[in-house]
Design an enzyme around this catalytic site. Structure first.
Site, PDB file in Angstrom:
ATOM      1  N   SER A 172       0.830  -1.199   0.000  1.00  0.00           N
ATOM      2  CA  SER A 172       0.000   0.000   0.000  1.00  0.00           C
ATOM      3  C   SER A 172       0.871   1.258   0.000  1.00  0.00           C
ATOM      4  CB  SER A 172      -0.967  -0.033   1.185  1.00  0.00           C
ATOM      5  OG  SER A 172      -1.894   1.013   1.113  1.00  0.00           O
ATOM      6  N   ASP A 205      -2.779   6.084  -3.972  1.00  0.00           N
ATOM      7  CA  ASP A 205      -1.611   5.438  -3.370  1.00  0.00           C
ATOM      8  C   ASP A 205      -1.068   4.360  -4.317  1.00  0.00           C
ATOM      9  OD1 ASP A 205      -3.592   3.533  -3.072  1.00  0.00           O
ATOM     10  OD2 ASP A 205      -3.084   3.024  -1.007  1.00  0.00           O
ATOM     11  N   ASP A 263      -0.952   1.111  -4.641  1.00  0.00           N
ATOM     12  CA  ASP A 263      -1.735  -0.019  -5.152  1.00  0.00           C
ATOM     13  C   ASP A 263      -3.140   0.389  -5.567  1.00  0.00           C
ATOM     14  OD1 ASP A 263      -2.535   0.301  -2.463  1.00  0.00           O
ATOM     15  OD2 ASP A 263      -3.161  -1.786  -2.324  1.00  0.00           O
ATOM     16  N   ASP A 311      -5.847   1.729  -4.052  1.00  0.00           N
ATOM     17  CA  ASP A 311      -7.104   1.489  -3.339  1.00  0.00           C
ATOM     18  C   ASP A 311      -7.536   2.708  -2.518  1.00  0.00           C
ATOM     19  OD1 ASP A 311      -5.226   1.236  -1.325  1.00  0.00           O
ATOM     20  OD2 ASP A 311      -5.795  -0.786  -0.729  1.00  0.00           O
TER      21      ASP A 311
END
Length: 570
Positions: A149, A301, A303, A305
């Site tokens: 993340s 961010d 990734d 999400d």
């Protein structure tokens, strides 16, 4: 040099032939030169938290490496074989821009295939929400995404998704963890069956784009879409592979991309932290917006999400919306649209988390829609969708900049949420308003709320012990007042008990156990303490409210500052 015997026992395992020569050499170097890093690398095994397993990359039980992830995957393979004994098992694997993500993803694929499990592997980086979508789209039994993340560059992670596309939750998570813990590293089968590994790209990409556009579009006119000036930054992450496509297909042709941050890079060279919760991360995008007179800034961010949003406020200056504010806007907009289409019939719900703003419950109440609340982490919101199949899930979010539109993805989804934010902004601009004007309308309807998050970082074994002591102290020495206001209720999610201080009664909390403690005061303030499940931090979530409209935000800020001072968090 003294090494704890228990830690030494762990270290010696890594000096056996089960591990490759390079790994053994690294361990020997650590023994000779860096006992502090050695201890932190071996004093415990990495555990699943709210977002799966996440940690620093390196050698050792407390690190992300081919052996710790291999052991996870072997345990998961064993569990799946027992759970679906008569089925041909299938998994899908994705990864982000982190260092070693591609290599580690292939290692995970090798172990699954070595166990006779068919693997669908993305050939290049993809957003985490696309992985959640792919699990269901490809009819897989589980999915894995390699990501850390928004953590610093030295981190990576391993998130597990189940058949419904949601993250692993009880009881499966505990069963999988038990299986993993029963294994030795020598039990890992790394001997890949390449015939079982298939690369997937275009088929899933196209389906995901179409689904995102379908679920994130709300009858915005072509003219309104073309008039909205958007600045987008992927912060060196995976969203560059998907969000520009989705916005273009949805009709948003006036999108500017921050070129300096568009190339995926695990070092995240232009930001201190690739976390859209941090104002600094959106600095370059906001500067571009100011220079080009853009209406909205979106930053995601690594990734993809979570998303940060900046919009124009007083005197046209860009301001960053908090995760709670953005969630309130999206939730209100979705409910308003469902109501306009006469789709609200008492069989719908929205959801959030115990550390997020109480404003979402107020908005749901206003529309007569059921509100559900879970622990921190989107796996709990996805679980609600599965647990209440008789209800339609409209949307849900959490304070940490995550949102989920409908249930076609079962995790927070910055791709569809970005499109939703643009839809709202475009419709507001067509009326001569901004997103902040819309937020003010919502405040006037349900009351003014303001939240503040304080994160205290405590690294390593010593830091973990300090965090544990802080939580123990808050539990054992219950505060009578906070900032001069009487404490009226204390919720301890570790013991599953809530105490009503005024009445002297208690009740059982009908929610899974978690290391969270929440204080409520007589004026409606809410203060939650929670050690992070994925980072070496303890977090304090402060929420205050007022029914006063004149100078509301200034009043709320004073309340927050008084709480920070009283709890010595400043």
């Amino acid at each position: 040099m003294y090494i704890d015997p228990k830690i030494l026992e762990r270290i010696n395992v890594w000096l056996t032939p089960t591990f490759d020569a390079e790994t053994q050499h690294t361990v020997k170097e650590m023994i000779a030169n860096d006992t502090e890093v050695l201890e932190d690398s071996f004093y415990k095994s990495l555990a699943f938290g709210t977002g799966g397993m996440r940690g620093i990359m390196g050698v050792g039980d407390n690190r992300i490496n081919k052996y710790t992830l291999g052991k996870n995957t072997q345990g998961l393979s064993n569990y799946m074989k027992r759970s679906f004994s008569s089925e041909n098992l299938k998994v899908t694997i994705a990864y982000d821009c982190r260092h070693n993500s591609k290599t580690l993803a292939k290692t995970v694929a090798d172990v699954f295939s070595a166990n006779g499990i068919e693997v669908f592997l993305f050939s290049d980086l993809r957003p985490t929400p696309e992985l959640s979508f792919a699990v269901k789209h490809l009819n897989c039994h589980c999915g894995i995404v390699l990501t850390a993340s928004h953590n610093p560059p030295e981190y990576n992670g391993y998130k597990v998704y189940w058949q419904d596309g949601g993250q692993l939750v009880p009881p499966q998570d505990n069963d999988v963890i038990a299986e993993i813990n029963s294994l030795q590293y020598s039990d890992i089968n790394f001997n890949a069956d390449e015939s079982l590994i298939k690369f997937v790209d275009t088929e899933v990409d196209n389906a995901f784009v179409e689904a995102s556009v379908k679920n994130g579009s709300f009858n915005t006119s072509k003219e309104a879409k073309e008039n909205l000036k958007v600045v987008f930054t992927s912060l060196h992450g995976t969203s560059i592979t998907m969000i520009p496509k989705v916005l273009e297909m949805a009709g948003y042709t006036n999108t500017q991309i921050v070129a300096e941050q568009a190339e995926p890079n695990g070092d995240f060279p232009t930001v201190i932290s690739p976390n859209p919760e941090e104002p600094e991360a959106l600095k370059m995008a906001i500067e571009m917006a100011e220079n080009t007179n853009a209406d909205i800034v979106i930053g995601t961010d690594p990734d993809c999400d979570r998303l940060g949003i900046a919009v124009r406020k007083n005197e046209g200056k860009m301001t960053i919306l908090s995760g709670n504010q953005a969630m309130a806007i999206k939730t209100h907009f979705l409910l308003k649209n469902w109501k306009a289409q006469n789709k609200l019939n008492g069989k719908q719900f929205v959801a959030s988390t115990i550390v997020s703003t109480p404003m979402i419950a107020k908005i749901a109440e206003q529309f007569g829609v059921e509100y559900k609340e879970g622990l921190t982490g989107f796996k709990w919101i996805a679980k609600m969708v599965k647990d209440f199949p008789e209800l339609d899930f409209i949307g849900g979010g959490e304070e940490s900049f995550g949102f989920m539109v409908g249930d076609f993805v079962r995790d927070k989804d910055a791709v569809t949420a970005t499109l939703l934010a643009c839809e709202i902004a475009a419709q507001q601009k067509a009326k001569g308003n901004t997103l902040y004007d819309y937020l003010t309308e919502i405040y006037n309807e349900v009351g003014y709320f303001k939240e503040h998050l304080i994160s205290v970082t405590k690294k390593g074994k010593k830091g973990a012990e300090e965090i544990s002591k802080m939580m123990t102290s808050l539990r054992e020495n219950t505060l009578a007042t906070i900032a001069g206001r009487k404490v009226v209720r204390v919720e301890d999610y570790d013991s599953s008990k809530a105490k009503n201080i005024v009445k002297g009664t208690s009740e059982i909390l009908d929610i899974p156990k978690s290391n969270v403690l929440i204080y409520y005061t007589e004026d409606g303030s809410k203060i939650a303490a929670r050690p992070s499940g994925t980072e070496p931090k303890i977090k304090f979530y402060i929420s205050v409210k007022t029914s006063e409209k004149e100078g509301a935000m200034e009043l709320l800020q004073q309340k927050i500052e008084a709480i920070i001072k009283d709890l010595k968090l400043g």
